[in-house]
Design a protein around this motif. Structure first.
Motif, PDB file in Angstrom:
ATOM      1  N   VAL A 140       0.855  -1.184   0.000  1.00  0.00           N
ATOM      2  CA  VAL A 140       0.000   0.000   0.000  1.00  0.00           C
ATOM      3  C   VAL A 140       0.895   1.239   0.000  1.00  0.00           C
ATOM      4  O   VAL A 140       1.796   1.363   0.837  1.00  0.00           O
ATOM      5  N   SER A 141       0.645   2.168  -0.906  1.00  0.00           N
ATOM      6  CA  SER A 141       1.471   3.367  -1.031  1.00  0.00           C
ATOM      7  C   SER A 141       1.226   4.337   0.125  1.00  0.00           C
ATOM      8  O   SER A 141       0.124   4.404   0.682  1.00  0.00           O
ATOM      9  N   VAL A 142       2.265   5.115   0.445  1.00  0.00           N
ATOM     10  CA  VAL A 142       2.161   6.175   1.451  1.00  0.00           C
ATOM     11  C   VAL A 142       2.817   7.432   0.900  1.00  0.00           C
ATOM     12  O   VAL A 142       3.593   7.373  -0.062  1.00  0.00           O
ATOM     13  N   ALA A 143       2.516   8.561   1.513  1.00  0.00           N
ATOM     14  CA  ALA A 143       3.143   9.815   1.110  1.00  0.00           C
ATOM     15  C   ALA A 143       4.645   9.746   1.361  1.00  0.00           C
ATOM     16  O   ALA A 143       5.095   9.219   2.384  1.00  0.00           O
ATOM     17  N   LYS A 144       5.416  10.287   0.446  1.00  0.00           N
ATOM     18  CA  LYS A 144       6.874  10.297   0.580  1.00  0.00           C
ATOM     19  C   LYS A 144       7.290  11.172   1.752  1.00  0.00           C
ATOM     20  O   LYS A 144       6.742  12.259   1.962  1.00  0.00           O
ATOM     21  N   GLU A 145       8.259  10.693   2.542  1.00  0.00           N
ATOM     22  CA  GLU A 145       8.812  11.525   3.610  1.00  0.00           C
ATOM     23  C   GLU A 145      10.103  12.163   3.135  1.00  0.00           C
ATOM     24  O   GLU A 145      11.013  11.490   2.634  1.00  0.00           O
TER      25      GLU A 145
ATOM     26  N   LYS B  52      14.825  16.943   6.191  1.00  0.00           N
ATOM     27  CA  LYS B  52      14.648  18.354   6.523  1.00  0.00           C
ATOM     28  C   LYS B  52      15.640  19.244   5.790  1.00  0.00           C
ATOM     29  O   LYS B  52      15.618  20.473   5.935  1.00  0.00           O
ATOM     30  N   GLN B  53      16.504  18.607   5.003  1.00  0.00           N
ATOM     31  CA  GLN B  53      17.435  19.360   4.173  1.00  0.00           C
ATOM     32  C   GLN B  53      17.023  19.343   2.701  1.00  0.00           C
ATOM     33  O   GLN B  53      17.475  20.170   1.904  1.00  0.00           O
ATOM     34  N   ASP B  54      16.145  18.428   2.344  1.00  0.00           N
ATOM     35  CA  ASP B  54      15.762  18.264   0.945  1.00  0.00           C
ATOM     36  C   ASP B  54      14.272  17.958   0.871  1.00  0.00           C
ATOM     37  O   ASP B  54      13.859  16.826   1.089  1.00  0.00           O
ATOM     38  N   PHE B  55      13.483  18.966   0.583  1.00  0.00           N
ATOM     39  CA  PHE B  55      12.022  18.786   0.548  1.00  0.00           C
ATOM     40  C   PHE B  55      11.431  19.621  -0.576  1.00  0.00           C
ATOM     41  O   PHE B  55      12.088  20.492  -1.152  1.00  0.00           O
ATOM     42  N   GLN B  56      10.172  19.323  -0.888  1.00  0.00           N
ATOM     43  CA  GLN B  56       9.455  20.056  -1.922  1.00  0.00           C
ATOM     44  C   GLN B  56       8.207  20.692  -1.329  1.00  0.00           C
ATOM     45  O   GLN B  56       7.560  20.103  -0.461  1.00  0.00           O
ATOM     46  N   LEU B  57       7.884  21.863  -1.809  1.00  0.00           N
ATOM     47  CA  LEU B  57       6.679  22.563  -1.365  1.00  0.00           C
ATOM     48  C   LEU B  57       5.617  22.502  -2.460  1.00  0.00           C
ATOM     49  O   LEU B  57       5.946  22.493  -3.646  1.00  0.00           O
ATOM     50  N   PRO B  58       4.335  22.456  -2.065  1.00  0.00           N
ATOM     51  CA  PRO B  58       3.854  22.413  -0.683  1.00  0.00           C
ATOM     52  C   PRO B  58       4.136  21.063  -0.036  1.00  0.00           C
ATOM     53  O   PRO B  58       4.319  20.062  -0.730  1.00  0.00           O
ATOM     54  N   MET B  59       4.163  21.051   1.281  1.00  0.00           N
ATOM     55  CA  MET B  59       4.332  19.799   2.015  1.00  0.00           C
ATOM     56  C   MET B  59       3.484  19.837   3.273  1.00  0.00           C
ATOM     57  O   MET B  59       2.998  20.894   3.689  1.00  0.00           O
ATOM     58  N   PHE B  60       3.323  18.681   3.868  1.00  0.00           N
ATOM     59  CA  PHE B  60       2.523  18.545   5.083  1.00  0.00           C
ATOM     60  C   PHE B  60       3.429  18.085   6.210  1.00  0.00           C
ATOM     61  O   PHE B  60       4.247  17.177   6.026  1.00  0.00           O
ATOM     62  N   ILE B  61       3.307  18.714   7.367  1.00  0.00           N
ATOM     63  CA  ILE B  61       4.116  18.361   8.537  1.00  0.00           C
ATOM     64  C   ILE B  61       3.204  17.816   9.623  1.00  0.00           C
ATOM     65  O   ILE B  61       2.166  18.402   9.930  1.00  0.00           O
ATOM     66  N   LYS B  62       3.594  16.678  10.200  1.00  0.00           N
ATOM     67  CA  LYS B  62       2.841  16.134  11.329  1.00  0.00           C
ATOM     68  C   LYS B  62       3.792  15.367  12.244  1.00  0.00           C
ATOM     69  O   LYS B  62       4.856  14.910  11.808  1.00  0.00           O
ATOM     70  N   PRO B  63       3.418  15.200  13.524  1.00  0.00           N
ATOM     71  CA  PRO B  63       4.279  14.471  14.463  1.00  0.00           C
ATOM     72  C   PRO B  63       4.153  12.963  14.278  1.00  0.00           C
ATOM     73  O   PRO B  63       3.098  12.467  13.878  1.00  0.00           O
ATOM     74  N   ILE B  64       5.210  12.243  14.588  1.00  0.00           N
ATOM     75  CA  ILE B  64       5.187  10.789  14.412  1.00  0.00           C
ATOM     76  C   ILE B  64       4.228  10.120  15.385  1.00  0.00           C
ATOM     77  O   ILE B  64       3.770   9.003  15.138  1.00  0.00           O
TER      78      ILE B  64
ATOM     79  N   TYR C 102       0.788  20.923  10.123  1.00  0.00           N
ATOM     80  CA  TYR C 102       0.975  22.163   9.375  1.00  0.00           C
ATOM     81  C   TYR C 102       0.972  21.877   7.874  1.00  0.00           C
ATOM     82  O   TYR C 102       1.605  20.923   7.421  1.00  0.00           O
ATOM     83  N   LEU C 103       0.291  22.730   7.129  1.00  0.00           N
ATOM     84  CA  LEU C 103       0.394  22.726   5.682  1.00  0.00           C
ATOM     85  C   LEU C 103       1.307  23.885   5.297  1.00  0.00           C
ATOM     86  O   LEU C 103       0.984  25.048   5.558  1.00  0.00           O
ATOM     87  N   ILE C 104       2.430  23.547   4.713  1.00  0.00           N
ATOM     88  CA  ILE C 104       3.437  24.555   4.369  1.00  0.00           C
ATOM     89  C   ILE C 104       3.434  24.762   2.861  1.00  0.00           C
ATOM     90  O   ILE C 104       3.762  23.851   2.094  1.00  0.00           O
ATOM     91  N   ARG C 105       3.085  25.980   2.441  1.00  0.00           N
ATOM     92  CA  ARG C 105       3.060  26.297   1.007  1.00  0.00           C
ATOM     93  C   ARG C 105       4.239  27.173   0.594  1.00  0.00           C
ATOM     94  O   ARG C 105       4.629  27.203  -0.571  1.00  0.00           O
ATOM     95  N   ASP C 106       4.824  27.892   1.555  1.00  0.00           N
ATOM     96  CA  ASP C 106       5.927  28.803   1.261  1.00  0.00           C
ATOM     97  C   ASP C 106       7.002  28.668   2.335  1.00  0.00           C
ATOM     98  O   ASP C 106       6.679  28.435   3.508  1.00  0.00           O
ATOM     99  N   LYS C 107       8.272  28.823   1.963  1.00  0.00           N
ATOM    100  CA  LYS C 107       9.372  28.662   2.922  1.00  0.00           C
ATOM    101  C   LYS C 107       9.263  29.634   4.092  1.00  0.00           C
ATOM    102  O   LYS C 107       9.747  29.347   5.193  1.00  0.00           O
ATOM    103  N   SER C 108       8.617  30.772   3.863  1.00  0.00           N
ATOM    104  CA  SER C 108       8.469  31.760   4.935  1.00  0.00           C
ATOM    105  C   SER C 108       7.620  31.229   6.083  1.00  0.00           C
ATOM    106  O   SER C 108       7.660  31.774   7.193  1.00  0.00           O
TER     107      SER C 108
ATOM    108  N   MET D 218       7.482  15.146  11.052  1.00  0.00           N
ATOM    109  CA  MET D 218       7.790  14.548   9.758  1.00  0.00           C
ATOM    110  C   MET D 218       7.452  15.526   8.643  1.00  0.00           C
ATOM    111  O   MET D 218       6.383  16.136   8.646  1.00  0.00           O
ATOM    112  N   PHE D 219       8.365  15.667   7.669  1.00  0.00           N
ATOM    113  CA  PHE D 219       8.117  16.464   6.470  1.00  0.00           C
ATOM    114  C   PHE D 219       7.622  15.509   5.386  1.00  0.00           C
ATOM    115  O   PHE D 219       8.359  14.649   4.935  1.00  0.00           O
ATOM    116  N   LEU D 220       6.379  15.701   4.942  1.00  0.00           N
ATOM    117  CA  LEU D 220       5.753  14.730   4.052  1.00  0.00           C
ATOM    118  C   LEU D 220       5.251  15.356   2.751  1.00  0.00           C
ATOM    119  O   LEU D 220       4.852  16.529   2.718  1.00  0.00           O
ATOM    120  N   GLU D 221       5.267  14.551   1.711  1.00  0.00           N
ATOM    121  CA  GLU D 221       4.636  14.921   0.446  1.00  0.00           C
ATOM    122  C   GLU D 221       3.191  15.334   0.713  1.00  0.00           C
ATOM    123  O   GLU D 221       2.465  14.668   1.461  1.00  0.00           O
TER     124      GLU D 221
END
Length: 322
Positions: free
Chosen positions: A128-133, A136-148, A157-163, A176-179
């Motif tokens: 079963v597929s899951v969102a890519k993790e 914290k040095q190499d990620f793509q936006l937008p991304m979703f952050i949640k605790p393990i 958090y839904l992060i759309r911009d680096k700011s 976790m930084f997630l797709e």
């Protein structure tokens, strides 16, 4: 047979479902509720009786729980919140030694479910597929952050911009930084899964999440879709899984892709919709754990396209003086 709904809180519909089904099989059976503050729990007031327990973090929690259950001849504990699952699984032998069965998955499986990285590995091992993790040095936006180890959408958090990123996001090792799976492209479903004592999947009810408040669904729709045959194939047997499991999935609107998000091995807040649609898990639990009956597979026992719209109601307690 007497049953306890633990950490009952607002689970009025769940208490009433167990009361209704228990009376049909054991007319004199009672459904009790427990809570750390029962006088302020709506579910405790509609139960056949209730009692106060310490917080799970207190050292005397199980002493009090066993004493109160024994006094009421409670045979089965049905947990309702994430934090009580692992302690109940770890103390299964202690409880069973007193004639009390906790309806909780194995310690190993609960541990997997409580750790989002572990449950991702579980899904992948079942195809079963899951969102890519990301790192914290190499990620793509937008991304979703949640605790393990989070629940109820806390610290997400839904992060759309680096700011929008802060030091907290980078320094907190639990995040976790997630797709990001875009809701414009995916529909979100919560599935109520029932596993028998034999750890085999007996029923699947996908509920489309239409509106969520504080992590709990308020508007939802039962949908018989490709999740049913997909999960029958992929999760037909899960060692350690018993009773109701609540699992979340994202379905792509334009192709056949399915992504798994998480599993909570307990009744979810939206289960009453599945019950009202015909997936009678309380009855099956009473039959399995009270009458020792084997539950047969029932993947078509429920009504599809049933819409649930929840609303607030009142429980009045007379004579309360705080």
């Amino acid at each position: 047979m007497n049953i306890l709904i633990s950490s009952a809180g607002r689970r009025v519909s769940l208490v009433r479902a167990f009361q209704k089904e228990l009376k049909k099989i054991y007319p004199h059976g009672k459904v009790y509720a427990s809570d750390a503050n029962p006088i302020l729990s709506a579910a405790c007031h509609v139960a056949d009786g209730y009692f106060k327990v310490p917080y799970l973090s207190e050292p005397d929690y199980f002493d009090v729980l066993i004493e109160e259950c024994s006094a009421r001849k409670i045979d089965l504990i049905v947990p309702t919140i994430d934090t009580e699952l692992l302690p109940l699984a770890q103390n299964r032998s202690l409880l069973e030694g007193k004639g009390i069965t906790p309806l909780v998955a194995s310690e190993k499986f609960v541990g997997q479910c409580r750790d989002k990285r572990e449950i991702h590995r579980f899904f992948e091992s079942h195809g079963v597929s899951v969102a890519k993790e990301y790192t914290k040095q190499d990620f793509q936006l937008p991304m979703f952050i949640k605790p393990i180890d989070g629940s109820r959408s806390v610290d997400t958090y839904l992060i759309r911009d680096k700011s929008e990123l802060t030091e907290y996001h980078f320094e907190n090792d639990k995040l976790m930084f997630l797709e990001y799976l875009d809701h414009d492209e995916f529909d979100e479903f919560t599935c109520d899964l029932y596993y028998g004592k034999d750890h085999e999947l007996k029923c699947i009810v996908p509920r489309k999440r239409l509106e969520v408040r504080d992590g709990e669904v308020y508007k939802a729709l039962t949908v018989s879709n490709r999740l049913v045959p997909f999960l029958q194939e992929k999760l037909n047997k899960v060692e350690g899984a018993v009773g109701c499991l609540t699992a979340q999935f994202f379905l792509n609107n334009s192709n056949a892709s399915i992504y798994a998000i998480e599993i909570n091995p307990r009744f979810g807040g939206g289960y009453p919709l599945s019950y009202l649609a015909g997936a009678n898990y309380p009855k099956w639990i009473i039959q399995e754990y009270g009458e020792n009956k084997k539950i047969e597979k029932a993947f078509e026992c429920w009504e599809s396209n049933l819409l649930m719209i929840r609303y607030d109601d009142e429980i009045l307690v007379h004579g309360y003086n705080g």
